[in-house]
Design a protein around this motif. Structure first.
Motif, PDB file in Angstrom:
ATOM      1  N   LEU A 166       0.586  -1.439   0.265  1.00 25.82           N
ATOM      2  CA  LEU A 166       0.057   0.259  -0.123  1.00 25.82           C
ATOM      3  C   LEU A 166       1.155   0.946   0.405  1.00 25.82           C
ATOM      4  N   ILE A 167       0.887   1.509  -1.233  1.00 30.84           N
ATOM      5  CA  ILE A 167       1.495   3.312  -1.054  1.00 30.84           C
ATOM      6  C   ILE A 167       0.702   4.530  -0.725  1.00 30.84           C
ATOM      7  N   THR A 168       1.110   5.557   0.420  1.00 29.98           N
ATOM      8  CA  THR A 168       0.235   6.704   0.363  1.00 29.98           C
ATOM      9  C   THR A 168       1.306   8.041   1.144  1.00 29.98           C
ATOM     10  N   SER A 169       0.893   9.537   0.610  1.00 29.17           N
ATOM     11  CA  SER A 169       1.720   9.676   1.450  1.00 29.17           C
ATOM     12  C   SER A 169       2.466   9.594   1.705  1.00 29.17           C
ATOM     13  N   ARG A 170       4.114  10.483   1.951  1.00 31.37           N
ATOM     14  CA  ARG A 170       4.535  10.626   3.533  1.00 31.37           C
ATOM     15  C   ARG A 170       4.252  10.840   4.801  1.00 31.37           C
ATOM     16  N   SER A 171       2.889  11.719   4.715  1.00 30.28           N
ATOM     17  CA  SER A 171       2.539  12.657   5.665  1.00 30.28           C
ATOM     18  C   SER A 171       1.810  11.225   6.926  1.00 30.28           C
ATOM     19  N   ILE A 222      -0.757   7.612 -11.117  1.00 27.71           N
ATOM     20  CA  ILE A 222      -1.012   7.442 -10.360  1.00 27.71           C
ATOM     21  C   ILE A 222       0.286   7.416  -8.912  1.00 27.71           C
ATOM     22  N   ILE A 223       1.140   7.098  -9.214  1.00 30.48           N
ATOM     23  CA  ILE A 223       2.606   7.677  -8.692  1.00 30.48           C
ATOM     24  C   ILE A 223       2.258   8.786  -7.668  1.00 30.48           C
ATOM     25  N   SER A 224       2.432   9.306  -9.043  1.00 23.06           N
ATOM     26  CA  SER A 224       2.777  11.070  -8.816  1.00 23.06           C
ATOM     27  C   SER A 224       1.062  11.522  -7.525  1.00 23.06           C
ATOM     28  N   CYS A 225      -0.281  11.035  -8.087  1.00 19.39           N
ATOM     29  CA  CYS A 225      -0.941  12.067  -7.040  1.00 19.39           C
ATOM     30  C   CYS A 225      -0.835  11.353  -6.180  1.00 19.39           C
ATOM     31  N   VAL A 226      -0.679   9.908  -5.559  1.00 21.41           N
ATOM     32  CA  VAL A 226      -0.394   9.252  -4.117  1.00 21.41           C
ATOM     33  C   VAL A 226       0.772  10.398  -3.716  1.00 21.41           C
ATOM     34  N   SER A 227       1.879  10.702  -4.251  1.00 22.54           N
ATOM     35  CA  SER A 227       2.741  11.665  -4.144  1.00 22.54           C
ATOM     36  C   SER A 227       2.129  13.026  -3.372  1.00 22.54           C
ATOM     37  N   ALA A 228       1.367  13.250  -4.467  1.00 26.30           N
ATOM     38  CA  ALA A 228       0.475  14.383  -4.154  1.00 26.30           C
ATOM     39  C   ALA A 228       0.002  14.794  -3.043  1.00 26.30           C
ATOM     40  N   PRO A 236       2.659  -3.078  -7.160  1.00 27.71           N
ATOM     41  CA  PRO A 236       3.684  -3.874  -6.809  1.00 27.71           C
ATOM     42  C   PRO A 236       4.959  -3.429  -6.047  1.00 27.71           C
ATOM     43  N   LYS A 237       5.485  -4.159  -5.065  1.00 28.77           N
ATOM     44  CA  LYS A 237       6.768  -3.043  -3.834  1.00 28.77           C
ATOM     45  C   LYS A 237       7.820  -2.378  -5.910  1.00 28.77           C
ATOM     46  N   GLY A 238       8.337  -3.600  -6.134  1.00 30.13           N
ATOM     47  CA  GLY A 238       8.875  -3.039  -7.532  1.00 30.13           C
ATOM     48  C   GLY A 238       8.835  -1.848  -8.369  1.00 30.13           C
ATOM     49  N   VAL A 239       7.923  -1.569  -8.637  1.00 27.36           N
ATOM     50  CA  VAL A 239       7.423  -0.155  -9.501  1.00 27.36           C
ATOM     51  C   VAL A 239       7.740   0.421  -8.386  1.00 27.36           C
ATOM     52  N   VAL A 240       7.024   0.213  -6.811  1.00 31.39           N
ATOM     53  CA  VAL A 240       7.148   2.124  -6.680  1.00 31.39           C
ATOM     54  C   VAL A 240       9.171   2.413  -5.837  1.00 31.39           C
ATOM     55  N   ALA A 241       9.711   1.325  -5.787  1.00 31.25           N
ATOM     56  CA  ALA A 241      10.402   1.546  -5.283  1.00 31.25           C
ATOM     57  C   ALA A 241      11.382   2.685  -4.975  1.00 31.25           C
ATOM     58  N   ALA A 242      11.348   3.040  -7.035  1.00 26.07           N
ATOM     59  CA  ALA A 242      12.027   4.623  -6.898  1.00 26.07           C
ATOM     60  C   ALA A 242      11.827   5.867  -6.253  1.00 26.07           C
ATOM     61  N   ALA A 243      10.411   6.279  -6.573  1.00 27.31           N
ATOM     62  CA  ALA A 243       9.470   6.717  -5.624  1.00 27.31           C
ATOM     63  C   ALA A 243       9.689   6.466  -4.478  1.00 27.31           C
ATOM     64  N   TRP A 244      10.055   6.029  -3.821  1.00 27.93           N
ATOM     65  CA  TRP A 244       9.385   4.835  -2.319  1.00 27.93           C
ATOM     66  C   TRP A 244      11.341   5.708  -1.730  1.00 27.93           C
ATOM     67  N   GLN A 245      11.994   5.367  -2.240  1.00 27.55           N
ATOM     68  CA  GLN A 245      13.806   5.715  -2.298  1.00 27.55           C
ATOM     69  C   GLN A 245      13.957   6.854  -2.537  1.00 27.55           C
ATOM     70  N   ASP A 246      13.008   7.913  -4.052  1.00 23.20           N
ATOM     71  CA  ASP A 246      13.368   9.441  -3.715  1.00 23.20           C
ATOM     72  C   ASP A 246      12.412   9.693  -2.538  1.00 23.20           C
ATOM     73  N   GLY A 247      11.931   9.393  -2.003  1.00 19.92           N
ATOM     74  CA  GLY A 247      11.103   9.628  -0.906  1.00 19.92           C
ATOM     75  C   GLY A 247       9.423  10.198  -1.739  1.00 19.92           C
ATOM     76  N   ARG A 248       9.445   9.977  -2.362  1.00 21.99           N
ATOM     77  CA  ARG A 248       8.149  10.466  -2.484  1.00 21.99           C
ATOM     78  C   ARG A 248       6.517   9.794  -2.434  1.00 21.99           C
ATOM     79  N   VAL A 251       5.797   3.210   2.242  1.00 22.12           N
ATOM     80  CA  VAL A 251       5.214   2.686   1.359  1.00 22.12           C
ATOM     81  C   VAL A 251       4.733   1.505   3.034  1.00 22.12           C
ATOM     82  N   HIS A 252       3.599   0.390   2.599  1.00 23.44           N
ATOM     83  CA  HIS A 252       2.826   0.339   4.342  1.00 23.44           C
ATOM     84  C   HIS A 252       3.054  -1.251   3.477  1.00 23.44           C
ATOM     85  N   GLU A 253       4.004  -1.919   4.057  1.00 25.04           N
ATOM     86  CA  GLU A 253       3.494  -3.386   3.706  1.00 25.04           C
ATOM     87  C   GLU A 253       2.760  -4.626   4.363  1.00 25.04           C
ATOM     88  N   LEU A 254       1.769  -5.340   3.722  1.00 18.83           N
ATOM     89  CA  LEU A 254       0.650  -6.015   4.424  1.00 18.83           C
ATOM     90  C   LEU A 254       1.117  -7.579   4.066  1.00 18.83           C
TER      91      LEU A 254
END
Length: 297
Positions: A166-171, A222-228, A236-248, A251-254
């Motif tokens: 599950l991906i959310t904004s950093r807040s 999708i990733i940009s909207c979640v970041s905002a 999938p964890k792999g497709v959001v890895a870059a956004a996660w590492q960049d701090g955008r 990530v919440h594991e299930l």
């Protein structure tokens, strides 16, 4: 019955318009209308109901529609079998989830194109539901979709296993905070996406009511909207890895029973397996999780 007339019929039925079918078939509308009239006279039934917005397929038309794809595919398979000398060549029409294409297939397909330059590989992306329909109706030779799948006309093979997160904004620091958000929105692909269905089930089990989902056709969107902070998504964890590492995004594991999903390669069980298809699967299988073949479920 002329196979060309059946192709015209399928295109009109799919588009709901003589004009749009004519554009796809690179002909004029009057030619399409004439061919449909000839087919209707030969069959002795009306295939379309005409109205101001275009045409609708009649019950009789809907009954014969499944045969069109099968007849067309059977002739194409016969032609391919006759011309197949064991050296991969010709067209190979495949479908894939956008996430699978981005995460798994891009380097593999590049290697395939270099190894087999005589194969004209065409890959279209879509939701699991759409891709399954395309394979069943013989418009695609095979597709990479999310499991589970159950259909009597399909063979399926597990090729990858993905971990969904599950991906959310950093807040948002934990999933427990989701219940406190008013008008929580999900950011999803179109209806028919299995990840969307899994997210809806997950939130329902948590007792969380969401506002109407926002649909996008692009993974980046999708990733940009979640970041905002617009909403949340399940990917999938792999497709959001870059956004996660960049701090955008956060990530919440299930738990495994919620996070693990098989990616399957599906194809019609009655279809001819060309040398090009065999070569592709031979490249995919060494990179698969299990490589196990599952016949009809």
């Amino acid at each position: 019955m002329n196979i060309s007339d059946l192709r015209f019929f399928e295109a009109v039925s799919r588009h709901g318009s003589m004009n749009r079918a004519a554009q796809e078939l690179h002909t004029v509308q009057s030619n399409v209308t004439a061919r449909i009239r000839v087919l209707e006279e030969e069959l002795g039934v009306s295939l379309f109901q005409r109205h101001a917005r275009g045409v609708s397929t009649t019950p009789a038309g809907k009954r014969i529609l499944p045969f069109v794809g099968r007849i067309t595919k059977l002739l194409a398979d016969a032609r391919a079998a006759a011309q197949d000398d064991g050296s991969p060549s010709g067209a190979l029409l495949l479908g894939s989830l956008e996430t699978t294409t981005a995460l798994r297939l891009s380097p593999l397909l590049s290697d395939f194109a270099k190894a087999y330059p005589d194969v004209r590989l065409v890959v279209t992306t879509g939701t699991t539901r759409k891709l399954l329909d395309e394979v069943i109706e013989c418009r695609l030779e095979g597709a990479f979709v999310a499991g589970p799948v159950s259909h009597p006309d399909l063979d399926q093979e597990v090729v990858f296993q993905e971990e969904l997160v599950l991906i959310t904004s950093r807040s948002i620091h934990s999933m427990d905070e989701l219940a406190k958000i008013n008008d929580l929105r999900t950011i999803v692909f179109q209806i028919g996406c299995s990840y969307r269905q899994r997210l809806e089930t997950l939130l329902a089990e948590m007792g969380i009511v969401t506002a109407k989902p926002l649909e996008f056709g692009s993974l980046d969107a999708i990733i940009s909207c979640v970041s905002a902070g617009v909403g949340i998504a399940l990917l999938p964890k792999g497709v959001v890895a870059a956004a996660w590492q960049d701090g955008r995004v956060a990530v919440h594991e299930l738990p495994p029973e919620r996070s693990l999903v098989d990616t399957l390669f599906v194809r019609r069980s009655d279809a001819y397996t060309s040398s090009a298809m065999t070569a592709l699967l031979d490249m995919v299988r060494p990179k698969s999780v299990t490589g196990s073949l599952s016949s009809k479920p």
